[in-house]
Design a protein around this motif. Structure first.
Motif, PDB file in Angstrom:
ATOM      1  N   GLY A 198       0.810  -1.209   0.000  1.00 59.14           N
ATOM      2  CA  GLY A 198       0.000   0.000   0.000  1.00 59.14           C
ATOM      3  C   GLY A 198       0.844   1.259   0.000  1.00 59.14           C
ATOM      4  O   GLY A 198       2.074   1.218   0.052  1.00 59.14           O
ATOM      5  N   PRO A 199       0.193   2.421  -0.063  1.00 59.31           N
ATOM      6  CA  PRO A 199       0.909   3.698  -0.138  1.00 59.31           C
ATOM      7  C   PRO A 199       1.788   3.959   1.078  1.00 59.31           C
ATOM      8  O   PRO A 199       1.466   3.563   2.193  1.00 59.31           O
ATOM      9  N   VAL A 200       2.892   4.649   0.838  1.00 56.63           N
ATOM     10  CA  VAL A 200       3.771   5.117   1.905  1.00 56.63           C
ATOM     11  C   VAL A 200       3.315   6.511   2.324  1.00 56.63           C
ATOM     12  O   VAL A 200       3.104   7.380   1.470  1.00 56.63           O
ATOM     13  N   GLN A 201       3.157   6.729   3.628  1.00 55.38           N
ATOM     14  CA  GLN A 201       2.815   8.061   4.131  1.00 55.38           C
ATOM     15  C   GLN A 201       4.106   8.773   4.558  1.00 55.38           C
ATOM     16  O   GLN A 201       4.882   8.228   5.349  1.00 55.38           O
ATOM     17  N   CYS A 202       4.313   9.964   4.032  1.00 47.89           N
ATOM     18  CA  CYS A 202       5.522  10.729   4.323  1.00 47.89           C
ATOM     19  C   CYS A 202       5.152  12.084   4.907  1.00 47.89           C
ATOM     20  O   CYS A 202       4.431  12.868   4.281  1.00 47.89           O
ATOM     21  N   PHE A 203       5.665  12.346   6.106  1.00 46.81           N
ATOM     22  CA  PHE A 203       5.462  13.629   6.779  1.00 46.81           C
ATOM     23  C   PHE A 203       6.769  14.407   6.675  1.00 46.81           C
ATOM     24  O   PHE A 203       7.812  13.952   7.154  1.00 46.81           O
ATOM     25  N   GLY A 204       6.729  15.554   6.016  1.00 44.32           N
ATOM     26  CA  GLY A 204       7.948  16.313   5.780  1.00 44.32           C
ATOM     27  C   GLY A 204       7.926  17.686   6.419  1.00 44.32           C
ATOM     28  O   GLY A 204       6.887  18.352   6.453  1.00 44.32           O
TER      29      GLY A 204
ATOM     30  N   GLU B  16       5.868  13.193  -8.179  1.00 50.57           N
ATOM     31  CA  GLU B  16       7.219  12.894  -8.673  1.00 50.57           C
ATOM     32  C   GLU B  16       7.739  11.575  -8.116  1.00 50.57           C
ATOM     33  O   GLU B  16       8.262  10.723  -8.859  1.00 50.57           O
ATOM     34  N   VAL B  17       7.602  11.380  -6.810  1.00 46.92           N
ATOM     35  CA  VAL B  17       8.106  10.161  -6.188  1.00 46.92           C
ATOM     36  C   VAL B  17       7.295   8.949  -6.624  1.00 46.92           C
ATOM     37  O   VAL B  17       7.851   7.883  -6.915  1.00 46.92           O
ATOM     38  N   THR B  18       5.985   9.094  -6.693  1.00 42.65           N
ATOM     39  CA  THR B  18       5.140   7.989  -7.136  1.00 42.65           C
ATOM     40  C   THR B  18       5.547   7.531  -8.533  1.00 42.65           C
ATOM     41  O   THR B  18       5.625   6.323  -8.811  1.00 42.65           O
ATOM     42  N   ARG B  19       5.875   8.489  -9.390  1.00 43.90           N
ATOM     43  CA  ARG B  19       6.280   8.145 -10.757  1.00 43.90           C
ATOM     44  C   ARG B  19       7.633   7.445 -10.802  1.00 43.90           C
ATOM     45  O   ARG B  19       7.788   6.394 -11.425  1.00 43.90           O
ATOM     46  N   HIS B  20       8.618   7.996 -10.146  1.00 43.46           N
ATOM     47  CA  HIS B  20       9.984   7.493 -10.302  1.00 43.46           C
ATOM     48  C   HIS B  20      10.300   6.320  -9.376  1.00 43.46           C
ATOM     49  O   HIS B  20      11.148   5.488  -9.718  1.00 43.46           O
ATOM     50  N   LEU B  21       9.617   6.246  -8.246  1.00 43.28           N
ATOM     51  CA  LEU B  21       9.825   5.106  -7.369  1.00 43.28           C
ATOM     52  C   LEU B  21       8.975   3.920  -7.814  1.00 43.28           C
ATOM     53  O   LEU B  21       9.298   2.765  -7.511  1.00 43.28           O
ATOM     54  N   GLY B  22       7.896   4.220  -8.548  1.00 47.43           N
ATOM     55  CA  GLY B  22       7.019   3.148  -9.010  1.00 47.43           C
ATOM     56  C   GLY B  22       6.145   2.603  -7.905  1.00 47.43           C
ATOM     57  O   GLY B  22       5.689   1.454  -7.983  1.00 47.43           O
ATOM     58  N   ALA B  23       5.901   3.398  -6.871  1.00 45.22           N
ATOM     59  CA  ALA B  23       5.050   2.995  -5.752  1.00 45.22           C
ATOM     60  C   ALA B  23       4.305   4.225  -5.259  1.00 45.22           C
ATOM     61  O   ALA B  23       4.861   5.326  -5.240  1.00 45.22           O
ATOM     62  N   PRO B  24       3.050   4.073  -4.856  1.00 47.26           N
ATOM     63  CA  PRO B  24       2.279   5.243  -4.417  1.00 47.26           C
ATOM     64  C   PRO B  24       2.792   5.814  -3.106  1.00 47.26           C
ATOM     65  O   PRO B  24       3.142   5.085  -2.182  1.00 47.26           O
ATOM     66  N   VAL B  25       2.844   7.140  -3.069  1.00 52.07           N
ATOM     67  CA  VAL B  25       3.309   7.871  -1.888  1.00 52.07           C
ATOM     68  C   VAL B  25       2.298   8.953  -1.560  1.00 52.07           C
ATOM     69  O   VAL B  25       1.761   9.619  -2.456  1.00 52.07           O
ATOM     70  N   GLU B  26       2.013   9.122  -0.282  1.00 50.97           N
ATOM     71  CA  GLU B  26       1.146  10.189   0.197  1.00 50.97           C
ATOM     72  C   GLU B  26       1.998  11.125   1.053  1.00 50.97           C
ATOM     73  O   GLU B  26       2.585  10.698   2.049  1.00 50.97           O
ATOM     74  N   PHE B  27       2.053  12.393   0.652  1.00 55.63           N
ATOM     75  CA  PHE B  27       3.041  13.317   1.206  1.00 55.63           C
ATOM     76  C   PHE B  27       2.360  14.517   1.840  1.00 55.63           C
ATOM     77  O   PHE B  27       1.474  15.132   1.237  1.00 55.63           O
ATOM     78  N   MET B  28       2.802  14.879   3.040  1.00 57.74           N
ATOM     79  CA  MET B  28       2.240  16.007   3.786  1.00 57.74           C
ATOM     80  C   MET B  28       3.368  16.943   4.201  1.00 57.74           C
ATOM     81  O   MET B  28       4.057  16.714   5.199  1.00 57.74           O
ATOM     82  N   PRO B  29       3.618  18.013   3.425  1.00 59.83           N
ATOM     83  CA  PRO B  29       4.734  18.925   3.717  1.00 59.83           C
ATOM     84  C   PRO B  29       4.361  20.038   4.701  1.00 59.83           C
ATOM     85  O   PRO B  29       3.210  20.462   4.789  1.00 59.83           O
ATOM     86  N   HIS B  30       5.386  20.494   5.430  1.00 60.11           N
ATOM     87  CA  HIS B  30       5.248  21.594   6.388  1.00 60.11           C
ATOM     88  C   HIS B  30       6.505  22.455   6.325  1.00 60.11           C
ATOM     89  O   HIS B  30       7.585  21.973   5.961  1.00 60.11           O
TER      90      HIS B  30
END
Length: 315
Positions: free
Chosen positions: A151-157, A194-208
């Motif tokens: 499943g998608p990776v959740q990334c908190f930045g 960008e990451v979803t495309r180049h990593l080939g895996a779905p990523v959910e990103f929340m920047p701050h």
């Protein structure tokens, strides 16, 4: 003979960092720096590490080809690089071009230059899209676990405000950021795509954005198909990056205060849930260096056959 390099958009934070790196590089000569706001001023007056007599110039797209440089770095906001690329091509010029914006990160005709993951496809490429700062941290944090993702990776930045550039906005207003953490673009962020495309895996990103000037902390939450233990995960990351001079793997979670001004990435803090199916990893990097200028220099080095880390201080 040194290879000549020009920078378009040299007034910004990343442009200044790149000037510093190129000034100390034994194989490159900084031959042109373009800035509308600083036109006519001495580069050395703004970047003391540069000791030459070069001055900023306001270069129009059609002026680049006549300079005959070996390479150009485009350090402009998104949506601005196309006219310069088209002007060079229209004049029959074929310099190496490294684009720091997102304009060509989704273009298969351009090489996506995250060397630790894509250098095998770099040979002979003269159009190079430099990855985003957050995108670099995300991909390096997740890549060793790619085959186990469920499943998608959740990334908190969280980034320092230099990532918002020099054009005034809420995200680089030090008064509004004081004692504050400012969320933005919480779904469908450019780096998420960008990451979803180049990593080939779905990523959910929340920047701050945070009150510090430079540096990114990226926390990646991964759900895994098979259970793991923290010690084995850390060993896998160390094995994956053991030959990467700009990637450091640590047992403890890295701190952003320790990465500011440094050229590499730190990855650590490997934490696993009781059932072994959830892994959390922390990555830090300097958004102006490994997130931009340092990575651009890696790509220039590879393009001209220099050792990849030439001119990059290693610590």
């Amino acid at each position: 003979m040194k290879k000549t390099v020009g920078i378009i958009g040299a007034r910004g934070h990343t442009g200044a960092e790149l000037i510093r790196l190129l000034a100390a590089h034994p194989g490159f000569e900084l031959a042109a720096v373009s800035s509308r706001e600083l036109d006519g001023q001495r580069v050395a007056d703004h970047v003391p590490e540069y000791g030459g007599d070069l001055r900023y110039a306001n270069l129009a797209p059609g002026a680049l080809a006549a300079l005959g440089l070996d390479a150009w770095v485009l350090a402009m906001p998104n949506g601005k690089s196309g006219v310069f690329v088209e002007a060079l091509a229209g004049a029959g010029a074929d310099p190496v071009i490294v684009d720091l914006s997102a304009d060509h990160r989704f273009d298969d005709a351009w090489h996506y230059g995250l060397p630790e993951l894509t250098r095998d496809a770099h040979e002979g490429r003269r159009r190079i899209a430099n990855p985003g700062c957050y995108a670099s941290a995300m991909q390096l944090a997740v890549a060793p676990m790619l085959d186990l993702l469920d499943g998608p990776v959740q990334c908190f930045g969280v980034s320092g405000y230099s990532g918002a550039g020099t054009t005034p906005s809420d995200r680089n207003d030090v008064d509004k950021l004081r004692d504050n953490l400012m969320p933005y673009a919480l779904v469908d962020h450019l780096h998420e795509r960008e990451v979803t495309r180049h990593l080939g895996a779905p990523v959910e990103f929340m920047p701050h954005v945070a009150p510090h000037f430079r540096g990114i902390t990226l926390t990646a939450n991964m759900h895994l198909r098979e259970p793991v233990v923290a010690e084995a995960v850390e060993a896998a990351y160390r094995a994956r990056y053991e030959d990467e001079p700009l990637v450091s793997v640590t047992t403890e979670a890295p701190w952003v205060s320790r990465i500011a001004g440094r050229h590499g990435v730190e990855i650590g803090g490997f934490t696993v849930s009781e059932d072994g199916h959830r892994l959390v990893v922390v990555a830090t990097l300097d958004n102006l260096l490994k997130g931009a200028a340092t990575q651009a220099l890696q790509n220039l080095n590879l393009a001209f056959g220099y050792p990849e880390t030439r001119g990059i201080p290693l610590d």
